[in-house]
Design a protein around this motif. Sequence first.
Motif, PDB file in Angstrom:
ATOM      1  N   PHE A 191      -2.098  65.421  24.601  1.00 17.60           N
ATOM      2  CA  PHE A 191      -2.451  64.021  24.879  1.00 17.60           C
ATOM      3  C   PHE A 191      -1.606  63.506  26.035  1.00 17.60           C
ATOM      4  O   PHE A 191      -0.801  64.244  26.608  1.00 17.60           O
ATOM      5  CB  PHE A 191      -2.241  63.182  23.607  1.00 17.60           C
ATOM      6  N   GLY A 192      -1.774  62.236  26.366  1.00 18.11           N
ATOM      7  CA  GLY A 192      -1.031  61.632  27.462  1.00 18.11           C
ATOM      8  C   GLY A 192       0.468  61.726  27.246  1.00 18.11           C
ATOM      9  O   GLY A 192       1.012  61.124  26.313  1.00 18.11           O
ATOM     10  N   SER A 193       1.143  62.466  28.107  1.00 14.42           N
ATOM     11  CA  SER A 193       2.569  62.720  27.914  1.00 14.42           C
ATOM     12  C   SER A 193       3.396  61.446  28.029  1.00 14.42           C
ATOM     13  O   SER A 193       4.437  61.309  27.388  1.00 14.42           O
ATOM     14  CB  SER A 193       3.054  63.748  28.940  1.00 14.42           C
ATOM     15  N   ASN A 194       2.952  60.492  28.836  1.00 14.61           N
ATOM     16  CA  ASN A 194       3.701  59.261  29.016  1.00 14.61           C
ATOM     17  C   ASN A 194       3.779  58.474  27.704  1.00 14.61           C
ATOM     18  O   ASN A 194       4.841  57.978  27.313  1.00 14.61           O
ATOM     19  CB  ASN A 194       3.039  58.414  30.107  1.00 14.61           C
ATOM     20  N   GLN A 195       2.643  58.372  27.016  1.00 12.83           N
ATOM     21  CA  GLN A 195       2.608  57.640  25.752  1.00 12.83           C
ATOM     22  C   GLN A 195       3.371  58.386  24.666  1.00 12.83           C
ATOM     23  O   GLN A 195       4.110  57.785  23.880  1.00 12.83           O
ATOM     24  CB  GLN A 195       1.164  57.408  25.327  1.00 12.83           C
ATOM     25  N   VAL A 196       3.208  59.699  24.606  1.00  9.78           N
ATOM     26  CA  VAL A 196       3.905  60.503  23.599  1.00  9.78           C
ATOM     27  C   VAL A 196       5.410  60.438  23.830  1.00  9.78           C
ATOM     28  O   VAL A 196       6.192  60.318  22.878  1.00  9.78           O
ATOM     29  CB  VAL A 196       3.409  61.964  23.626  1.00  9.78           C
ATOM     30  N   SER A 197       5.828  60.502  25.093  1.00 13.03           N
ATOM     31  CA  SER A 197       7.249  60.401  25.407  1.00 13.03           C
ATOM     32  C   SER A 197       7.831  59.068  24.948  1.00 13.03           C
ATOM     33  O   SER A 197       8.963  59.002  24.449  1.00 13.03           O
ATOM     34  CB  SER A 197       7.451  60.560  26.922  1.00 13.03           C
ATOM     35  N   THR A 198       7.061  57.990  25.090  1.00 14.74           N
ATOM     36  CA  THR A 198       7.522  56.670  24.651  1.00 14.74           C
ATOM     37  C   THR A 198       7.749  56.663  23.145  1.00 14.74           C
ATOM     38  O   THR A 198       8.757  56.130  22.649  1.00 14.74           O
ATOM     39  CB  THR A 198       6.487  55.596  25.033  1.00 14.74           C
ATOM     40  N   ILE A 199       6.818  57.276  22.395  1.00 12.81           N
ATOM     41  CA  ILE A 199       6.937  57.335  20.933  1.00 12.81           C
ATOM     42  C   ILE A 199       8.134  58.190  20.534  1.00 12.81           C
ATOM     43  O   ILE A 199       8.934  57.809  19.672  1.00 12.81           O
ATOM     44  CB  ILE A 199       5.648  57.915  20.318  1.00 12.81           C
ATOM     45  N   LEU A 200       8.273  59.357  21.144  1.00 14.20           N
ATOM     46  CA  LEU A 200       9.384  60.254  20.804  1.00 14.20           C
ATOM     47  C   LEU A 200      10.723  59.639  21.202  1.00 14.20           C
ATOM     48  O   LEU A 200      11.734  59.822  20.507  1.00 14.20           O
ATOM     49  CB  LEU A 200       9.191  61.607  21.483  1.00 14.20           C
ATOM     50  N   GLY A 201      10.755  58.911  22.319  1.00 17.81           N
ATOM     51  CA  GLY A 201      11.983  58.232  22.730  1.00 17.81           C
ATOM     52  C   GLY A 201      12.408  57.183  21.713  1.00 17.81           C
ATOM     53  O   GLY A 201      13.610  57.007  21.445  1.00 17.81           O
ATOM     54  N   LEU A 202      11.439  56.503  21.110  1.00 15.43           N
ATOM     55  CA  LEU A 202      11.754  55.544  20.053  1.00 15.43           C
ATOM     56  C   LEU A 202      12.342  56.273  18.843  1.00 15.43           C
ATOM     57  O   LEU A 202      13.269  55.765  18.196  1.00 15.43           O
ATOM     58  CB  LEU A 202      10.493  54.766  19.658  1.00 15.43           C
ATOM     59  N   GLY A 203      11.808  57.465  18.537  1.00 18.17           N
ATOM     60  CA  GLY A 203      12.370  58.261  17.452  1.00 18.17           C
ATOM     61  C   GLY A 203      13.809  58.645  17.723  1.00 18.17           C
ATOM     62  O   GLY A 203      14.659  58.612  16.815  1.00 18.17           O
ATOM     63  N   VAL A 204      14.114  59.016  18.973  1.00 18.19           N
ATOM     64  CA  VAL A 204      15.496  59.327  19.356  1.00 18.19           C
ATOM     65  C   VAL A 204      16.399  58.129  19.084  1.00 18.19           C
ATOM     66  O   VAL A 204      17.486  58.251  18.510  1.00 18.19           O
ATOM     67  CB  VAL A 204      15.577  59.724  20.849  1.00 18.19           C
ATOM     68  N   PHE A 205      15.941  56.953  19.481  1.00 13.68           N
ATOM     69  CA  PHE A 205      16.739  55.736  19.299  1.00 13.68           C
ATOM     70  C   PHE A 205      17.030  55.481  17.827  1.00 13.68           C
ATOM     71  O   PHE A 205      18.188  55.252  17.436  1.00 13.68           O
ATOM     72  CB  PHE A 205      16.002  54.545  19.907  1.00 13.68           C
ATOM     73  N   VAL A 206      16.006  55.508  16.991  1.00 18.32           N
ATOM     74  CA  VAL A 206      16.190  55.165  15.575  1.00 18.32           C
ATOM     75  C   VAL A 206      17.114  56.159  14.877  1.00 18.32           C
ATOM     76  O   VAL A 206      18.028  55.762  14.144  1.00 18.32           O
ATOM     77  CB  VAL A 206      14.820  55.100  14.851  1.00 18.32           C
ATOM     78  N   PHE A 207      16.920  57.457  15.122  1.00 18.29           N
ATOM     79  CA  PHE A 207      17.752  58.452  14.439  1.00 18.29           C
ATOM     80  C   PHE A 207      19.182  58.457  14.976  1.00 18.29           C
ATOM     81  O   PHE A 207      20.136  58.686  14.227  1.00 18.29           O
ATOM     82  CB  PHE A 207      17.120  59.838  14.553  1.00 18.29           C
ATOM     83  N   ALA A 208      19.354  58.208  16.272  1.00 16.02           N
ATOM     84  CA  ALA A 208      20.708  58.142  16.831  1.00 16.02           C
ATOM     85  C   ALA A 208      21.476  56.955  16.262  1.00 16.02           C
ATOM     86  O   ALA A 208      22.657  57.072  15.909  1.00 16.02           O
ATOM     87  CB  ALA A 208      20.647  58.051  18.357  1.00 16.02           C
ATOM     88  N   VAL A 209      20.812  55.810  16.136  1.00 13.07           N
ATOM     89  CA  VAL A 209      21.466  54.631  15.559  1.00 13.07           C
ATOM     90  C   VAL A 209      21.788  54.869  14.086  1.00 13.07           C
ATOM     91  O   VAL A 209      22.831  54.433  13.584  1.00 13.07           O
ATOM     92  CB  VAL A 209      20.574  53.377  15.746  1.00 13.07           C
ATOM     93  N   ALA A 210      20.899  55.584  13.388  1.00 11.75           N
ATOM     94  CA  ALA A 210      21.165  55.910  11.981  1.00 11.75           C
ATOM     95  C   ALA A 210      22.449  56.720  11.850  1.00 11.75           C
ATOM     96  O   ALA A 210      23.257  56.492  10.947  1.00 11.75           O
ATOM     97  CB  ALA A 210      19.989  56.675  11.394  1.00 11.75           C
ATOM     98  N   ILE A 211      22.652  57.660  12.763  1.00 13.71           N
ATOM     99  CA  ILE A 211      23.874  58.482  12.723  1.00 13.71           C
ATOM    100  C   ILE A 211      25.099  57.631  13.061  1.00 13.71           C
ATOM    101  O   ILE A 211      26.140  57.723  12.405  1.00 13.71           O
ATOM    102  CB  ILE A 211      23.741  59.670  13.685  1.00 13.71           C
ATOM    103  N   LEU A 212      24.974  56.770  14.062  1.00 18.44           N
ATOM    104  CA  LEU A 212      26.105  55.920  14.459  1.00 18.44           C
ATOM    105  C   LEU A 212      26.532  54.976  13.337  1.00 18.44           C
ATOM    106  O   LEU A 212      27.722  54.734  13.125  1.00 18.44           O
ATOM    107  CB  LEU A 212      25.744  55.110  15.700  1.00 18.44           C
ATOM    108  N   LEU A 213      25.549  54.438  12.614  1.00 21.83           N
ATOM    109  CA  LEU A 213      25.854  53.485  11.544  1.00 21.83           C
ATOM    110  C   LEU A 213      26.008  54.161  10.180  1.00 21.83           C
ATOM    111  O   LEU A 213      26.229  53.489   9.180  1.00 21.83           O
ATOM    112  CB  LEU A 213      24.763  52.414  11.473  1.00 21.83           C
ATOM    113  N   ASN A 214      25.851  55.501  10.173  1.00 21.53           N
ATOM    114  CA  ASN A 214      26.071  56.290   8.961  1.00 21.53           C
ATOM    115  C   ASN A 214      25.155  55.872   7.806  1.00 21.53           C
ATOM    116  O   ASN A 214      25.584  55.725   6.668  1.00 21.53           O
ATOM    117  CB  ASN A 214      27.540  56.201   8.515  1.00 21.53           C
ATOM    118  N   TYR A 215      23.888  55.642   8.115  1.00 26.56           N
ATOM    119  CA  TYR A 215      22.918  55.474   7.041  1.00 26.56           C
ATOM    120  C   TYR A 215      21.870  56.579   7.169  1.00 26.56           C
ATOM    121  O   TYR A 215      21.747  57.219   8.214  1.00 26.56           O
ATOM    122  CB  TYR A 215      22.274  54.077   7.046  1.00 26.56           C
TER     123      TYR A 215
END
Length: 476
Positions: A191-215
């Motif tokens: 599929f459109g790599s630009n849109q998929v990259s946006t979704i996956l980048g959001l996943g990176v953000f959420v999981f990275a913040v989860a690790i930083l805040l230890n939840y």
Amino acid sequence: MIVHLLLGASATITAIPMILFFYIALGYSFINLFNIHAKERPRFIAEIIIYFASFEALGRLAGSDPYIPYELGKYILLFLCPLGIVLNRNVSGKGMIGLIILILSIPAVLFDESGQVTFNDIKFNILGLLNLGVAIWFFSSLNISLKTLINWSKLMVFPIVSVLIFTIIRTPNLDEVEFTLGANFATAGGFGSNQVSTILGLGVFVFAVAILLNYRISGVKWIDAALLGLFTIQGLLTFSRGGMIGGFFGVFVVMFYLTKLSIKERLKLRIPNFKKYILPLGVLLVIVMVAANAITGGMLLLRYMGETQGTLAGSAEKNLNKITTNRSDIFLEDVDLFLDHTLLGVGVGASTYLRNEYKGYAPHVELSRLIAEHGILGLIIFSLFILLLFINKARAPESISKGIILAMFLIGLLATFHSATRTYITPLLIGISCVTIVSNKKGNSKKKPQRPKRQTILASKNEIIAAASEESPSLY
């Protein structure tokens, strides 16, 4: 987590399980909506929006349209945000900004300077802006705790985990993938790599913040770390830079505000010493990026440096237009349209047909689309977005709330500079960033003192449920 992993895997074969799950869960949610207390319904509507809008990307990848519409997130926001506004009836100054955006967006729908705009053109270009207006209006009427905001990120990321699994399974053997200095559809699930990259980048953000805040999102720390690594490497391999840059930028914003958190605030919010997670997180991301660059034979680094086949061969000059994949020239042509039609613009959808060199290209930068198609009203709309950014920052009660809210707003805003408002990401994230975070002092001032631990443990089932429903300063 297991359910969403299975949904992503099954969608690579057939969309039927995902479609059935979506409608059963949606129907069950609406039944629950009318079984809860009226005061809780606006918050519950927000959670329905956050969770089900996030199925948009998986639906696009699996080709489930029309059963799950192509622009699912936009329809959910457009219909449920007004419902939440009616049920909540809490008017705020930020909400009025959303209403003004809606009003200012209307004139450009009424005319067309090109004479070629179709209904689909109008729908494609205006829905995102309307979503932004209603999302700002609705979410700004909500008062929530920091804990609720954290839990919302979990709701948002579960369907994105399904997208991750889908793209991983659909990616061919990496030895067979030809990595060039352009976007890669093979690693984006076809599929459109630009849109998929946006979704996956959001996943990176959420999981990275989860690790930083230890939840925990999955419930197990190492699984969250593994998923963060998978989101990062798969997002990088799409060779679409905007979404991943946005996700990383959001992580850095949160880290910056965490450094400003006082020990007193950290203890009050029960946030562990995040500094011990920065080094492991940084090492993990560096290892993943080095591995991704090695997999692509060094092409990934060249891609992020803005190189193309032409610039490497010396047949093309490396300039801003090359680095932005023609977006800067499209932007400049839109500026020319704005200068020729300054007052009201050329009409929604008409810029595609009125450009010279890039005629027929859909808008990629929402700012240039706004000024070209809405004229001076579009410039006012974008100025209101910037005003909203400062208002959200000023009203967040402490550093961690400021960090998360600003990061969400900026990820949503940055997405408009490479994907306009093609996905639900921009209106949803900007909308969520407009909520009012109730500070601990304000949220607990009228509450009775908490029971001691022993009494809480011995409490009845009903008391435990009641206590759990209260806003807590804990992130866990």
